[in-house]
Design an enzyme around this catalytic site. Sequence first.
Site, mmCIF file in Angstrom:
data_model
loop_
_atom_site.group_PDB
_atom_site.id
_atom_site.type_symbol
_atom_site.label_atom_id
_atom_site.label_comp_id
_atom_site.label_asym_id
_atom_site.label_seq_id
_atom_site.Cartn_x
_atom_site.Cartn_y
_atom_site.Cartn_z
ATOM 1 N N LYS A 53 0.997 -1.042 0.092
ATOM 2 C CA LYS A 53 -0.171 -0.014 -0.016
ATOM 3 C C LYS A 53 0.787 1.129 0.110
ATOM 4 O O LYS A 53 1.707 1.396 0.729
ATOM 5 C CB LYS A 53 -0.858 0.094 1.454
ATOM 6 N N CYS A 101 0.511 15.052 -5.745
ATOM 7 C CA CYS A 101 -0.213 14.265 -6.758
ATOM 8 C C CYS A 101 -1.405 13.596 -6.336
ATOM 9 O O CYS A 101 -1.414 12.784 -5.510
ATOM 10 C CB CYS A 101 0.728 13.593 -7.634
ATOM 11 N N CYS A 152 -3.028 12.084 -9.305
ATOM 12 C CA CYS A 152 -3.327 11.536 -10.631
ATOM 13 C C CYS A 152 -2.479 10.203 -10.848
ATOM 14 O O CYS A 152 -2.749 9.323 -11.587
ATOM 15 C CB CYS A 152 -3.013 12.211 -11.894
ATOM 16 N N CYS A 160 3.351 16.592 -7.068
ATOM 17 C CA CYS A 160 2.684 16.993 -8.443
ATOM 18 C C CYS A 160 3.972 17.430 -9.118
ATOM 19 O O CYS A 160 4.473 18.180 -8.769
ATOM 20 C CB CYS A 160 1.622 17.804 -8.348
ATOM 21 N N HIS A 194 -0.300 15.388 -14.543
ATOM 22 C CA HIS A 194 -1.578 15.152 -14.757
ATOM 23 C C HIS A 194 -2.099 16.025 -16.011
ATOM 24 O O HIS A 194 -3.369 15.609 -16.571
ATOM 25 C CB HIS A 194 -2.416 15.778 -13.578
HETATM 26 FE FE1 FES Z 1 -0.683 13.945 -10.451
HETATM 27 FE FE2 FES Z 1 -0.299 16.482 -10.990
HETATM 28 S S1 FES Z 1 -1.806 15.647 -9.851
HETATM 29 S S2 FES Z 1 1.238 15.157 -11.537
#
Ligand code: FES
Length: 74
Positions: A23, A41, A43, A52, A56
């Site tokens: 996890k 991040c 995504c 991030c 994304h």
């Molecule tokens: Fe994943 Fe920006 S939210 S790179």
Amino acid sequence: VVKAEGAGVGVGINPDIRKTEEKVVDSVVVSELSKPLTPYCRCWRSGTFPLCDGSHVKHNKATGDNVGPLLLKK
Ligand code: FES
């Protein structure tokens, strides 16, 4: 391993980040952030995960998704 039945079986959100871990969990002490505004991040495509790196944008253009970072404010 017990797999769930139904739609989405076998489809993971994480394509390749720290796949050897059971996890992926990260914790942040907000008062110790180095910048007043730090993007995290959501995504699962960032090369600097859990931060991030803007990946994304490419993911959203390729998939029609609308994901973006979590912004932590100091
Ligand atoms: Fe994943 Fe920006 S939210 S790179």
